[in-house]
Design a protein around this motif. Structure first.
Motif, PDB file in Angstrom:
ATOM      1  N   SER A 150     -16.410  -5.455 -13.243  1.00 33.62           N
ATOM      2  CA  SER A 150     -17.703  -5.141 -13.860  1.00 33.62           C
ATOM      3  C   SER A 150     -17.590  -5.086 -15.376  1.00 33.62           C
ATOM      4  N   THR A 151     -16.448  -4.593 -15.880  1.00 30.99           N
ATOM      5  CA  THR A 151     -16.211  -4.560 -17.323  1.00 30.99           C
ATOM      6  C   THR A 151     -16.126  -5.972 -17.895  1.00 30.99           C
TER       7      THR A 151
ATOM      8  N   TYR B 204     -14.095  -2.075 -10.852  1.00 27.78           N
ATOM      9  CA  TYR B 204     -14.461  -1.571 -12.182  1.00 27.78           C
ATOM     10  C   TYR B 204     -14.048  -2.559 -13.265  1.00 27.78           C
ATOM     11  N   ASP B 205     -12.826  -3.081 -13.170  1.00 21.06           N
ATOM     12  CA  ASP B 205     -12.360  -4.066 -14.159  1.00 21.06           C
ATOM     13  C   ASP B 205     -13.223  -5.323 -14.120  1.00 21.06           C
TER      14      ASP B 205
ATOM     15  N   ASP C 218      -9.973  -5.522  -9.127  1.00 19.95           N
ATOM     16  CA  ASP C 218     -10.503  -4.158  -9.171  1.00 19.95           C
ATOM     17  C   ASP C 218     -11.987  -4.193  -9.531  1.00 19.95           C
TER      18      ASP C 218
END
Length: 227
Positions: free
Chosen positions: A98-99, A95-96, A93
């Protein structure tokens, strides 16, 4: 694809280095066989200088005839090339992912620097301030663990992921810092999640064979006796 997964793999590095541990753990996760070519600290082999002419430092992974430098870049390369082996290290994912990259950068830029500040402190006052900063960083990472793990064992969920590798490879030197300074950073009352996480990380099959013993690191950290 960045390269053929069947080509020979070599890691240039030294066993005490947390940065060298990172690609070794990633390769273990992917069940990739590799040759570990140990560099002698204080010197740089000709192969290292040829493979990393810009930074001239470890680790370097040589895949076939291609050198890849910088520990977390190597980890990402391993995850890409051997995507069908083991489990994903970087979340799929966006977003995950990038986190995970955000916290990995935080760990290297903020946490590691606070740990180094303790070792470099010149007097009691400076040392106290450095320890307080490191304790504060632990608090931040405890919150990050609680959010990203979502109640599972690792920052990456059920299995070791990108943040786990970034932070976990400092564990040996964190233990050395605790022993040499008579402090407890992994305080179960303050960072219960990280305390349990550290034990699970060190017990993982991908980690056990490359995690250095604290006593061995202590010998490196202590200055030699004067004559």
């Amino acid at each position: 694809m960045a390269g053929s997964g069947s080509e020979e793999v070599k890691i240039l590095g030294g066993w005490p280095s947390p940065f060298v541990m990172r690609p070794r753990i990633a390769l273990n996760i992917k069940s990739v066989k590799y040759d570990f070519l140990q560099e002698t600290f204080g010197t740089k082999s000709e192969l290292l200088l040829q493979s990393n002419p810009v930074y001239k430092k470890i680790p370097v992974m040589i895949h076939g005839d291609k050198p890849i430098c910088e520990s977390m870049i190597i980890v990402q390369y391993i995850d890409d090339v051997w995507a069908s082996s083991g489990h994903p290290i970087i979340p799929s994912d966006p977003y995950d992912a990038s986190t995970a990259r955000f916290w990995a950068t935080y760990i290297d830029d903020k946490f590691f620097q606070s740990l180094m500040a303790i070792a470099k402190s010149k007097d009691a006052e400076e040392r106290k301030a450095a320890i307080e900063q490191a304790v504060a960083e632990f608090g931040v990472l405890e919150e990050a663990y609680q959010k990203t793990s979502k109640g599972k064992d690792f920052f990456g969920g059920d299995k070791i992921g990108y943040i786990d590798i970034t932070f976990g490879c400092y564990l040996g030197w964190i233990r050395v810092t605790e022993k040499m300074n008579g402090i407890t950073l992994f305080d179960e009352t303050k960072v219960p999640g990280l305390t349990k996480w550290a034990d699970k990380f060190c017990a993982d099959e991908a980690v056990k064979s490359v995690m250095p013993e604290t006593d061995a690191l202590m010998k490196l950290a202590k200055p030699p006796p004067s004559n």
